[in-house]
Design an enzyme around this catalytic site. Structure first.
Site, PDB file in Angstrom:
ATOM      1  N   SER A 137     -15.792  -4.250   6.370  1.00  0.00           N
ATOM      2  CA  SER A 137     -14.414  -4.302   6.865  1.00  0.00           C
ATOM      3  C   SER A 137     -14.237  -5.564   7.688  1.00  0.00           C
ATOM      4  O   SER A 137     -15.212  -6.108   8.236  1.00  0.00           O
ATOM      5  CB  SER A 137     -14.129  -3.073   7.742  1.00  0.00           C
ATOM      6  N   TYR A 150     -17.174   2.389  14.591  1.00  0.00           N
ATOM      7  CA  TYR A 150     -16.788   1.908  13.260  1.00  0.00           C
ATOM      8  C   TYR A 150     -17.027   0.410  13.129  1.00  0.00           C
ATOM      9  O   TYR A 150     -17.672  -0.046  12.174  1.00  0.00           O
ATOM     10  CB  TYR A 150     -15.318   2.234  12.997  1.00  0.00           C
TER      11      TYR A 150
END
Length: 266
Positions: A137, A150
């Site tokens: 990401s 995350y």
């Protein structure tokens, strides 16, 4: 015919990876928790692309997840040419308010199972002179308060992928895909919603996967789909880390507002 294994293949990017790889002539193995969704995707792929589509139902947060997947492949005499580690989810909110154990599950799926499945299948990938695609990401390029676990996990995936690529160079391809906001169910939660995109520009799973497979064809090390995402990803790490974290905290807190605690899935 070569086989591609895709994790998180019941929705979003996973479905798109499976479909586009099948369109290229790969047989596919679909791994996720939801049997009903997997069977639906598999049936559509068989019908549209006339390839073999196998389903392996497995929660990758479970301690025995990878041995179970490997055993299922062995039972069906499947050798993997292309591994797509796409499965993942994210938690959002103040770290101390996130449900106990939820971040542990997140790291099991996003990091531990990714590494373990890669290790288990890399001999097959090497024998096939195949490829490994890891989905990270843009969050992996910087610390992101309220997405602390995350973003840290995705930073691991990026660095792991680049290191592995250097080790396997000339023997197998390794690509890390670092999307920004994608039109999937990642942001579709009551607690967080699309505000979690933090002002990012959304793109589609089809566009991300198309760009990813083109990058894989060119043997790219990593890909940040989208011009704006790419600029942000490359400029942010060149600033002082403490400053980046402080700015990110303010932007993220403002974007999330009162809905700071929740869980989002890719």
């Amino acid at each position: 015919m070569s086989t591609a294994l895709v994790t998180g293949a019941s929705a979003g990017l996973g479905v798109e990876f499976a479909g586009q790889l099948a369109a290229r002539g790969h047989d596919v193995v679909l791994v996720a928790r939801s049997r009903a969704r997997l069977e639906e995707v598999a049936e559509r792929i068989r019908r549209e692309h006339r390839v073999r589509a196998e389903v392996v139902v497995q929660d990758l947060a479970a301690p025995d997840a990878v041995p179970n997947v490997v055993a299922a492949l062995a039972e069906r005499a499947i050798t993997v040419h292309t591994l797509v580690n796409n499965a993942g989810f994210g938690t959002a909110g103040r770290f101390e308010e996130i449900a106990d154990g939820r971040d542990r599950d997140q790291l099991m799926v996003n990091v531990v199972s990714l590494v373990a499945l890669t290790r288990a299948l890399v001999p097959q990938v090497l024998a096939e002179r195949g490829a490994i695609v890891n989905v990270a990401s843009t969050a992996g390029f910087q610390p992101t308060p309220y997405f602390a676990t995350y973003s840290a996990g995705k930073a691991f995936v990026l660095n792991f992928s680049l290191a592995l690529r250097a080790e396997l160079k000339g023997r197998a391809k390794v690509l890390c895909v670092c999307p920004g906001p994608v039109e999937t169910n990642f942001f579709d939660t009551v607690e967080v919603g699309r505000s979690a995109a933090i002002g990012g520009r959304f793109t589609t799973p089809e566009a991300v996967v198309k760009a990813s497979l083109a990058a894989l064809d060119r043997d790219r090390g990593y890909l940040v789909p989208g011009l704006l995402n790419g600029l942000n990803a490359h400029l942010t790490p060149r600033r002082p880390r403490k400053m980046v974290a402080a700015i990110a905290e303010r932007i993220t807190r403002t974007a999330l507002g009162d809905a700071l605690t929740g869980t989002v899935t890719r």
